[in-house]
Design a protein around this motif. Structure first.
Motif, short mmCIF file in Angstrom:
data_model
loop_
_atom_site.label_atom_id
_atom_site.label_comp_id
_atom_site.label_asym_id
_atom_site.label_seq_id
_atom_site.Cartn_x
_atom_site.Cartn_y
_atom_site.Cartn_z
N THR A 269 -1.57 -4.68 -4.82
CA THR A 269 -0.92 -4.78 -6.12
C THR A 269 -1.42 -3.62 -6.98
OG1 THR A 269 -2.59 -6.13 -7.24
CG2 THR A 269 -0.96 -7.30 -5.88
N GLY A 270 -0.52 -3.03 -7.75
CA GLY A 270 -0.91 -1.85 -8.52
C GLY A 270 -1.07 -0.62 -7.63
N GLY A 271 -0.39 -0.63 -6.51
CA GLY A 271 -0.52 0.46 -5.54
C GLY A 271 0.12 1.77 -5.94
N CYS A 272 0.79 1.80 -7.11
CA CYS A 272 1.35 3.05 -7.63
C CYS A 272 0.49 3.62 -8.75
CB CYS A 272 2.78 2.84 -8.14
SG CYS A 272 3.96 2.38 -6.86
N GLY A 273 -0.69 3.03 -8.96
CA GLY A 273 -1.53 3.43 -10.07
C GLY A 273 -2.47 4.57 -9.77
N TYR A 274 -3.35 4.84 -10.71
CA TYR A 274 -4.30 5.95 -10.63
C TYR A 274 -5.19 5.82 -9.40
CZ TYR A 274 -8.44 8.72 -11.95
OH TYR A 274 -9.50 9.60 -11.96
N VAL A 275 -5.76 4.64 -9.20
CA VAL A 275 -6.56 4.39 -7.99
C VAL A 275 -5.67 3.94 -6.85
CG1 VAL A 275 -8.43 3.02 -6.98
CG2 VAL A 275 -8.61 3.80 -9.35
N ILE B 45 4.83 -2.67 -10.92
CA ILE B 45 5.93 -2.66 -11.89
C ILE B 45 6.40 -1.23 -12.19
CG2 ILE B 45 4.50 -2.55 -13.98
CD1 ILE B 45 6.44 -4.76 -15.13
N GLN B 46 5.56 -0.25 -11.86
CA GLN B 46 5.90 1.18 -11.98
C GLN B 46 6.16 1.62 -13.42
OE1 GLN B 46 8.71 2.54 -8.96
NE2 GLN B 46 7.88 1.07 -7.46
N TRP B 47 5.36 1.10 -14.33
CA TRP B 47 5.43 1.57 -15.71
C TRP B 47 5.16 3.07 -15.79
CZ3 TRP B 47 1.95 -2.94 -17.72
CH2 TRP B 47 2.75 -4.02 -18.10
N PHE B 48 4.34 3.56 -14.86
CA PHE B 48 3.93 4.97 -14.89
C PHE B 48 4.55 5.78 -13.76
CE2 PHE B 48 0.67 2.14 -16.54
CZ PHE B 48 0.50 2.63 -17.82
N GLY B 49 5.55 5.19 -13.10
CA GLY B 49 6.23 5.90 -12.03
C GLY B 49 5.70 5.54 -10.66
N ASN B 50 6.24 6.21 -9.65
CA ASN B 50 5.84 6.00 -8.26
C ASN B 50 5.66 7.37 -7.61
OD1 ASN B 50 5.51 5.33 -5.58
ND2 ASN B 50 7.60 4.59 -5.28
N TYR B 51 4.44 7.66 -7.24
CA TYR B 51 4.10 8.95 -6.65
C TYR B 51 3.80 8.84 -5.16
CZ TYR B 51 3.69 10.31 -11.55
OH TYR B 51 3.96 10.56 -12.87
N LEU B 52 4.17 7.72 -4.56
CA LEU B 52 3.92 7.51 -3.14
C LEU B 52 5.06 8.10 -2.31
CD1 LEU B 52 2.68 3.82 -3.22
CD2 LEU B 52 1.31 5.79 -2.47
N PRO B 53 4.78 9.04 -1.43
CA PRO B 53 5.83 9.55 -0.54
C PRO B 53 6.21 8.50 0.49
CG PRO B 53 3.71 10.55 0.02
CD PRO B 53 3.50 9.74 -1.22
N PRO B 54 7.44 8.51 0.99
CA PRO B 54 7.84 7.54 2.02
C PRO B 54 6.94 7.62 3.24
CG PRO B 54 9.75 8.75 1.18
CD PRO B 54 8.54 9.44 0.63
N HIS B 55 6.75 6.47 3.87
CA HIS B 55 5.94 6.39 5.08
C HIS B 55 6.49 5.24 5.92
CE1 HIS B 55 2.49 5.68 7.73
NE2 HIS B 55 2.00 6.85 7.37
N VAL C 115 -3.21 -4.86 -16.79
CA VAL C 115 -3.04 -4.07 -18.02
C VAL C 115 -4.39 -3.41 -18.26
CG1 VAL C 115 -2.59 -4.13 -20.49
CG2 VAL C 115 -1.33 -5.66 -18.96
N ALA C 116 -4.46 -2.10 -18.01
CA ALA C 116 -5.75 -1.42 -17.95
C ALA C 116 -6.19 -0.87 -19.29
CB ALA C 116 -5.69 -0.28 -16.92
N CYS D 173 -13.35 8.71 -12.27
CA CYS D 173 -13.01 10.08 -12.64
C CYS D 173 -12.50 10.84 -11.43
CB CYS D 173 -14.22 10.80 -13.24
SG CYS D 173 -15.70 10.81 -12.20
N GLY D 174 -11.75 11.89 -11.67
CA GLY D 174 -11.19 12.69 -10.59
C GLY D 174 -9.68 12.79 -10.69
N VAL D 175 -9.09 13.45 -9.71
CA VAL D 175 -7.65 13.75 -9.73
C VAL D 175 -6.90 12.83 -8.78
CG1 VAL D 175 -5.93 15.51 -9.20
CG2 VAL D 175 -8.03 16.14 -10.41
N SER D 176 -5.76 12.32 -9.26
CA SER D 176 -4.88 11.45 -8.49
C SER D 176 -3.44 11.92 -8.68
CB SER D 176 -5.01 10.01 -8.98
OG SER D 176 -3.96 9.19 -8.51
N PRO D 177 -2.55 11.63 -7.70
CA PRO D 177 -1.13 11.94 -7.92
C PRO D 177 -0.60 11.28 -9.19
CG PRO D 177 -1.52 11.42 -5.61
CD PRO D 177 -2.80 11.11 -6.35
N ARG D 178 -1.10 10.06 -9.51
CA ARG D 178 -0.77 9.40 -10.78
C ARG D 178 -1.99 9.54 -11.67
NH1 ARG D 178 -1.78 5.25 -14.87
NH2 ARG D 178 -1.13 6.98 -16.15
#
Length: 318
Positions: free
Chosen positions: A10-16, A36-46, A76-77, A170-175
């Protein structure tokens, strides 16, 4: 690698959640993401990935059949977002967690890994903030995390429960998130040449994103041996010290102003280290990652990278 598992994130489209999901797929697991993808979906198809756009409050939309382990990251983070809509905060962070674990038990799911928060301790003066200390949450967000922990532990005789209390990631994520201390201070130096520090003496624990992901993998591998609650934070440093670390790599002026945020806390993660986990990354790695991503044009200072800005925009749109 262990055997292939059927995982629900759950929350698999989030920052972590986004890089965590990608790493689980890379290990050969089958992953279903509910977000819920409030912030989009950055997961490529697999081929082994199923992404369901749904609100976790709608428990009927969350599939459980054949799931081995749930990694529950959806919430809700952070405090400002929780304060924006208290009802939403309690429904998503506490009530939905209870419904999720109850449905998991009914479907024979074997393991529930929960992303809590190191902020549940509140303001602590102790040098060693261990899992045995009392919880004194000072915000709605902290309170929902504490309540969810206690709900999950009440079912520990029916399902394996691993509760992780992360430090600030901290660090860089696709989201990407830029509302986290190391990330935002680094971005401020890069874009403005000035780092504004509110207060500065507050000590905060930190964990690199890649180590955060490694913690979840660790519990996926051996969590049934190590049930219960575990802190996950390895660098307890002040906001001012973080700013000074940034300026070693990005020339910038540090401006300190008064702060009305008294939170100062440390995390002792000896209990996690005793399970065999060893951190591999640090705050300085995250600073260098943010700098490199920005200079390569892969990272911009956008509203979507700040949870509260996005939540306010969604509230207005509703």
């Amino acid at each position: 690698m262990s055997k292939s598992l059927n995982l629900l994130v759950t929350g698999g489209c989030g920052y972590v959640g986004t890089p965590l999901t990608q790493s689980l797929l890379a290990q050969g697991h089958k992953v279903t993401v509910v977000d819920i993808q409030w912030f989009g979906n950055y997961l490529p198809p697999h081929p082994d990935l199923t992404v369901i756009r749904a609100d976790i409050r709608d428990i009927d939309a969350v599939p459980m059949e054949g799931i081995d382990t749930i990694l529950h990251l959806a919430n809700v983070a952070n405090d400002p977002c929780a304060d924006l809509d208290s009802k939403l905060n309690w429904e998503v962070n506490a009530l939905a967690t209870m419904r999720l674990v109850e449905k998991a038990i009914a479907h024979g799911v074997g393991q529930f890994i929960y992303a809590s928060s190191g902020s549940v301790y509140g303001v602590k003066e102790e040098e060693r903030v261990t899992e045995e200390l009392s919880l004194v949450p000072i915000s709605d967000y902290n309170k929902t995390k504490m309540v969810s922990e206690r709900v999950l532990l009440s079912y520990a005789d029916k399902i394996c429960v691993n509760i992780v209390r992360p430090a600030t990631v901290c660090g860089v994520s696709p989201r990407q998130r830029l509302d986290l201390s190391v990330n935002i201070l680094t971005m401020s130096a890069l874009t403005k040449g000035v780092i504004t520090v509110f207060g500065g003496d507050q000590t905060r624990p930190n964990i690199h994103l890649r180590d955060m992901i490694r913690v979840y993998h660790h519990f996926l591998e051996c969590g049934r041996e190590f049930t219960g609650i575990y802190n996950a934070g390895f660098e307890n440093i002040s906001i001012r010290q973080i700013a000074e670390m940034v300026t070693k790599h990005v020339p910038a002026e540090i401006v300190c102003t008064p702060s009305n945020d008294p939170r100062s806390y440390r995390l002792c993660s000896d209990k996690l280290l005793a399970t065999g986990f060893t951190p591999s990354f640090c705050v300085e790695d995250a600073i260098l990652e943010v700098k490199a991503a920005f200079e390569a044009g892969l990272l911009r200072d956008e509203d979507n990278s700040y949870n509260i800005k996005t939540m306010k925009r969604l509230a207005v749109a509703a």
